[in-house]
Design a protein around this motif. Structure first.
Motif, PDB file in Angstrom:
ATOM      1  N   LEU A 263       0.826  -1.203   0.000  1.00 29.11           N
ATOM      2  CA  LEU A 263       0.000   0.000   0.000  1.00 29.11           C
ATOM      3  C   LEU A 263       0.855   1.244   0.000  1.00 29.11           C
ATOM      4  N   ASP A 264       0.360   2.301  -0.645  1.00 27.10           N
ATOM      5  CA  ASP A 264       1.012   3.604  -0.545  1.00 27.10           C
ATOM      6  C   ASP A 264      -0.067   4.684  -0.536  1.00 27.10           C
ATOM      7  N   LYS A 265       0.346   5.942  -0.532  1.00 25.13           N
ATOM      8  CA  LYS A 265      -0.605   7.038  -0.395  1.00 25.13           C
ATOM      9  C   LYS A 265      -1.614   7.073  -1.529  1.00 25.13           C
ATOM     10  N   SER A 266      -1.192   6.654  -2.728  1.00 24.65           N
ATOM     11  CA  SER A 266      -2.111   6.676  -3.871  1.00 24.65           C
ATOM     12  C   SER A 266      -3.288   5.722  -3.660  1.00 24.65           C
ATOM     13  N   ASP A 267      -3.051   4.607  -2.954  1.00 23.17           N
ATOM     14  CA  ASP A 267      -4.146   3.674  -2.662  1.00 23.17           C
ATOM     15  C   ASP A 267      -5.173   4.321  -1.730  1.00 23.17           C
ATOM     16  N   TYR A 268      -4.668   5.061  -0.746  1.00 19.76           N
ATOM     17  CA  TYR A 268      -5.566   5.755   0.178  1.00 19.76           C
ATOM     18  C   TYR A 268      -6.404   6.792  -0.563  1.00 19.76           C
ATOM     19  N   MET A 269      -5.753   7.586  -1.412  1.00 17.37           N
ATOM     20  CA  MET A 269      -6.477   8.613  -2.147  1.00 17.37           C
ATOM     21  C   MET A 269      -7.507   7.998  -3.089  1.00 17.37           C
ATOM     22  N   LEU A 270      -7.156   6.863  -3.689  1.00 14.39           N
ATOM     23  CA  LEU A 270      -8.082   6.183  -4.603  1.00 14.39           C
ATOM     24  C   LEU A 270      -9.353   5.765  -3.880  1.00 14.39           C
ATOM     25  N   THR A 271      -9.216   5.234  -2.666  1.00 13.87           N
ATOM     26  CA  THR A 271     -10.405   4.807  -1.928  1.00 13.87           C
ATOM     27  C   THR A 271     -11.295   5.993  -1.581  1.00 13.87           C
ATOM     28  N   LYS A 272     -10.696   7.147  -1.265  1.00 14.23           N
ATOM     29  CA  LYS A 272     -11.499   8.327  -0.935  1.00 14.23           C
ATOM     30  C   LYS A 272     -12.246   8.833  -2.165  1.00 14.23           C
ATOM     31  N   VAL A 273     -11.583   8.840  -3.307  1.00 18.57           N
ATOM     32  CA  VAL A 273     -12.228   9.272  -4.542  1.00 18.57           C
ATOM     33  C   VAL A 273     -13.356   8.307  -4.917  1.00 18.57           C
ATOM     34  N   LEU A 274     -13.079   7.006  -4.808  1.00  7.87           N
ATOM     35  CA  LEU A 274     -14.095   6.011  -5.145  1.00  7.87           C
ATOM     36  C   LEU A 274     -15.320   6.118  -4.232  1.00  7.87           C
ATOM     37  N   THR A 275     -15.097   6.447  -2.963  1.00 11.57           N
ATOM     38  CA  THR A 275     -16.216   6.584  -2.030  1.00 11.57           C
ATOM     39  C   THR A 275     -17.150   7.701  -2.482  1.00 11.57           C
ATOM     40  N   GLY A 276     -16.566   8.829  -2.880  1.00  7.63           N
ATOM     41  CA  GLY A 276     -17.373   9.939  -3.367  1.00  7.63           C
ATOM     42  C   GLY A 276     -18.097   9.609  -4.651  1.00  7.63           C
ATOM     43  N   ILE A 277     -17.408   8.961  -5.574  1.00 10.63           N
ATOM     44  CA  ILE A 277     -18.018   8.590  -6.857  1.00 10.63           C
ATOM     45  C   ILE A 277     -19.148   7.589  -6.646  1.00 10.63           C
ATOM     46  N   ASP A 278     -18.932   6.635  -5.744  1.00 14.61           N
ATOM     47  CA  ASP A 278     -19.945   5.627  -5.460  1.00 14.61           C
ATOM     48  C   ASP A 278     -21.219   6.282  -4.929  1.00 14.61           C
ATOM     49  N   PHE A 279     -21.067   7.224  -3.998  1.00 16.81           N
ATOM     50  CA  PHE A 279     -22.243   7.915  -3.463  1.00 16.81           C
ATOM     51  C   PHE A 279     -22.928   8.735  -4.555  1.00 16.81           C
ATOM     52  N   ARG A 280     -22.135   9.457  -5.338  1.00 19.38           N
ATOM     53  CA  ARG A 280     -22.711  10.327  -6.378  1.00 19.38           C
ATOM     54  C   ARG A 280     -23.505   9.515  -7.385  1.00 19.38           C
ATOM     55  N   ALA A 281     -22.993   8.335  -7.730  1.00 22.31           N
ATOM     56  CA  ALA A 281     -23.678   7.481  -8.698  1.00 22.31           C
ATOM     57  C   ALA A 281     -25.018   6.982  -8.156  1.00 22.31           C
ATOM     58  N   LYS A 282     -25.103   6.759  -6.849  1.00 22.56           N
ATOM     59  CA  LYS A 282     -26.344   6.268  -6.247  1.00 22.56           C
ATOM     60  C   LYS A 282     -27.410   7.352  -6.169  1.00 22.56           C
ATOM     61  N   ASN A 283     -27.004   8.608  -6.256  1.00 22.36           N
ATOM     62  CA  ASN A 283     -27.928   9.692  -5.928  1.00 22.36           C
ATOM     63  C   ASN A 283     -28.021  10.785  -6.988  1.00 22.36           C
ATOM     64  N   ILE A 284     -27.796  10.436  -8.235  1.00 20.17           N
ATOM     65  CA  ILE A 284     -27.867  11.429  -9.312  1.00 20.17           C
ATOM     66  C   ILE A 284     -29.250  12.073  -9.366  1.00 20.17           C
ATOM     67  N   GLU A 285     -30.299  11.250  -9.426  1.00 20.83           N
ATOM     68  CA  GLU A 285     -31.656  11.787  -9.515  1.00 20.83           C
ATOM     69  C   GLU A 285     -32.064  12.529  -8.235  1.00 20.83           C
ATOM     70  N   SER A 286     -31.622  12.021  -7.090  1.00 20.49           N
ATOM     71  CA  SER A 286     -31.989  12.647  -5.818  1.00 20.49           C
ATOM     72  C   SER A 286     -31.513  14.085  -5.753  1.00 20.49           C
ATOM     73  N   PHE A 287     -30.269  14.322  -6.156  1.00 18.32           N
ATOM     74  CA  PHE A 287     -29.735  15.674  -6.104  1.00 18.32           C
ATOM     75  C   PHE A 287     -30.341  16.566  -7.181  1.00 18.32           C
ATOM     76  N   GLU A 288     -30.634  15.978  -8.329  1.00 17.25           N
ATOM     77  CA  GLU A 288     -31.297  16.755  -9.369  1.00 17.25           C
ATOM     78  C   GLU A 288     -32.668  17.219  -8.893  1.00 17.25           C
ATOM     79  N   ASN A 289     -33.404  16.337  -8.218  1.00 16.65           N
ATOM     80  CA  ASN A 289     -34.713  16.709  -7.696  1.00 16.65           C
ATOM     81  C   ASN A 289     -34.612  17.755  -6.597  1.00 16.65           C
ATOM     82  N   LEU A 290     -33.605  17.623  -5.742  1.00 16.28           N
ATOM     83  CA  LEU A 290     -33.429  18.604  -4.677  1.00 16.28           C
ATOM     84  C   LEU A 290     -33.137  19.982  -5.262  1.00 16.28           C
TER      85      LEU A 290
END
Length: 299
Positions: free
Chosen positions: A210-237
């Motif tokens: 593991l190195d720092k790039s692995d840590y950063m990748l997981t943080k980016v993926l977490t945000g992308i995963d949430f955004r993908a689940k809630n595209i319509e929700s945020f558009e409606n809001l």
């Protein structure tokens, strides 16, 4: 070679000294954030940070709105298109990715359970982490859920500071990171000061896996995963909000208040977003509409 050994020793000494100085600087910044957070809810003379009636004051509203506008542009040109591409992946891939990220979050949740006095919950979450990491193949499968473990609730150092009585301080919008408060920003600093075991192993573990790039990748993926689940929700809001800046701020502050009190989500929050949603993970991923003056939100 004595000269080589002496030179290597000097290098290690410099690295150690730099590490100590870095830690001292982080502690000073953290102390400043916590002190400012305390003053923001006091009756001191600093009118900029002064809070009334337990409300979270938007001390830097003009700057916050400008940063939100920047984050909107970033979302439009980068985050949302990536999220839509991610959403086109097969469901098992997305589900496995989400499970792994949730499993990693346990490494922050468990120590915060302990710090908040939730010893039984810490034991349950430790068992969940061990089972999902081993039988669930590094968290790809949520075996613990199928075994009847209770619903998982994330915890973080901002929540712990809130439980300890540290006031939220002023509302902030951070570039890229998005909605926060002085207290929650201080809590985020604790992660990189040794409070996040995964961060420590990735950046300071001196291992070949593991190195720092692995840590950063997981943080980016977490945000992308949430955004993908809630595209319509945020558009409606955004579509149904007269002022999305105020709506997003209200949602963030209500969600943080709920998590500190360890209560269930309100109907409004439950309808808005799906999955294991956590504002700590999606701060940079919200749209901003034309601003009008927001209402204050009770802390």
């Amino acid at each position: 070679d004595p000269l080589w050994s002496r030179g290597l020793g000097d290098v290690y000494k410099r690295q150690y000294k730099n590490c100590i100085m870095s830690r001292i600087l982080k502690i000073l910044v953290l102390s400043l954030f916590i002190a400012t957070s305390s003053m923001a809810d006091s009756d001191g003379q600093n009118e900029l940070s002064k809070n009334t009636n337990g409300q979270v004051k938007d001390c830097f509203e003009g700057i916050n709105r400008a940063v939100f506008s920047f984050n909107k542009g970033l979302d439009n040109v980068l985050i949302e298109p990536i999220a839509k591409g991610y959403r086109s992946l097969p469901a098992p891939v997305r589900s496995g990715t989400s499970n792994v990220l949730t499993n990693l979050s346990s490494l922050i949740t468990i120590p915060n359970n302990v710090l908040q006095g939730q010893i039984k919950t810490a034991g349950v979450n430790t068992g969940r982490f061990i089972i999902n990491t081993t039988i669930g193949i590094l968290g790809l499968f949520d075996v613990a859920e199928k075994m009847g473990f209770p619903e998982y609730e994330k915890e973080d150092y901002g929540q712990t500071l809130g439980v300890w009585g540290v006031s939220s301080g002023c509302y902030l919008v951070l570039p890229v990171l998005g909605p926060s408060t002085i207290r929650d920003t201080a809590g985020s600093f604790i992660n990189v000061m040794g409070g996040d075991p995964y961060y420590n192993i990735s950046t300071h573990g001196n291992n070949e896996y593991l190195d720092k790039s692995d840590y950063m990748l997981t943080k980016v993926l977490t945000g992308i995963d949430f955004r993908a689940k809630n595209i319509e929700s945020f558009e409606n809001l955004e579509k149904n909000s007269m002022d999305f800046y105020a709506a997003a701020k209200s949602l963030y502050l209500q969600d943080r208040k709920r998590k500190i009190a360890n209560t269930k989500p309100s109907a409004t929050i439950e309808i808005l977003y799906e999955g294991d949603a956590d504002w700590e993970e999606i701060l940079s991923l919200i749209h901003i509409s034309e601003p009008t003056r927001p209402e204050r939100i009770a802390d």
